[in-house]
Design an enzyme around this catalytic site. Sequence first.
Site, PDB file in Angstrom:
ATOM      1  N   ASP A  39       0.834  -1.198   0.000  1.00 18.13           N
ATOM      2  CA  ASP A  39       0.000   0.000   0.000  1.00 18.13           C
ATOM      3  C   ASP A  39       0.875   1.258   0.000  1.00 18.13           C
ATOM      4  OD1 ASP A  39      -2.334  -1.453   0.077  1.00 18.13           O
ATOM      5  OD2 ASP A  39      -2.488  -1.407   2.253  1.00 18.13           O
ATOM      6  N   TYR A  67       6.064  -8.159   8.818  1.00 22.05           N
ATOM      7  CA  TYR A  67       5.842  -6.723   8.927  1.00 22.05           C
ATOM      8  C   TYR A  67       6.042  -6.256  10.367  1.00 22.05           C
ATOM      9  CZ  TYR A  67       3.108  -7.458   4.603  1.00 22.05           C
ATOM     10  OH  TYR A  67       2.686  -7.810   3.344  1.00 22.05           O
ATOM     11  N   ASP A  81      -6.945   2.024   7.686  1.00 21.88           N
ATOM     12  CA  ASP A  81      -5.612   2.564   7.946  1.00 21.88           C
ATOM     13  C   ASP A  81      -5.711   4.083   8.090  1.00 21.88           C
ATOM     14  OD1 ASP A  81      -5.687   3.672   5.372  1.00 21.88           O
ATOM     15  OD2 ASP A  81      -4.432   2.118   4.493  1.00 21.88           O
ATOM     16  N   ARG A 179      -3.916  -4.395   7.710  1.00 23.74           N
ATOM     17  CA  ARG A 179      -4.924  -3.427   8.170  1.00 23.74           C
ATOM     18  C   ARG A 179      -6.223  -4.114   8.564  1.00 23.74           C
ATOM     19  NH1 ARG A 179      -6.885  -0.892   2.666  1.00 23.74           N
ATOM     20  NH2 ARG A 179      -5.703  -2.174   1.214  1.00 23.74           N
TER      21      ARG A 179
END
Length: 305
Positions: A39, A67, A81, A179
């Site tokens: 993203d 992540y 988000d 997210r």
Amino acid sequence: MLSGLVIVDKPQGWTSHDVVGRMRRIAGTRKVGHAGTLDPMATGVLVVGINKATRLLTYIVGTSKTYTATIRLGQSTITDDAEGDVIASVSTAGVTDAAVHDGVAALTGQIQQVPSSVSAIKVNGERAYARVRSGEEVKLAARPVTIHRFEIHGISREPGSDVLDVEVTVECSSGTYIRALARDLGDGLGVGGHLTALRRTHVGPYSLDQARTLEQLAEELEVLEMSQAARALMPNRELTAEETTEISFGRRIAAGAETGSLAATTEHPAAAFAPDGSLVALLADTGSYAKPVLVFAPGNASQDS
């Protein structure tokens, strides 16, 4: 012709497509692709293939990812988000650290996850995010994903604030939306949640330690050569000179399992190397034989078998 993988440290605010466009200019070739979208808000590892190495990308897309992230509890956004508008706020005053840990535990392992409605998943031929932006309500089906690790590093509250920030590391299967994890953690605690920061640190065997910024790559293009990239990614098979010749012409050889190598499939092939260490082909075992899935031998065009 330069071929290989480039491990890019994607900057915030850039789309993965933006990075590919920049890499085309840096590498001086149109044949550039990436292995798994990040993203625009996210930073970190984006694996980019150049020329013949674009043929390896399909085998990288399905690898696990890691992540680091910050989840804000107490606020829900339309995009799950920080880039979306806040649509609900609930005080986290009653949320204990123990409850947060329990919520994370419930989202670890094999779970069913509903992707964010603004994902790139296609609904009747159109991206879900495009439908949302046009005002349509989009509900996506849940899909199985695996959260191998969901580790909390810190839980903090700003004095006088109703929100709670949770610093985490997530190691997950391909297709997981971090997210959506933030959203589901908040929903499970009854306060809502969204992602405020995301950095990808690993894609399969490739890590942030190997990554370079676009500015660094513009000054000095660091490319992970084809054989190095494949050795890290797949089971390895060392060929004899005779086998190298046979495979170079697209012919079958004895299956790897019979020579002590790991069995390979079309979806998860083995990387086959010539005696000089160069990447010759990707192989799949079929019964007592191994056949080339892709051939990279010198003097032969990369081809489907």
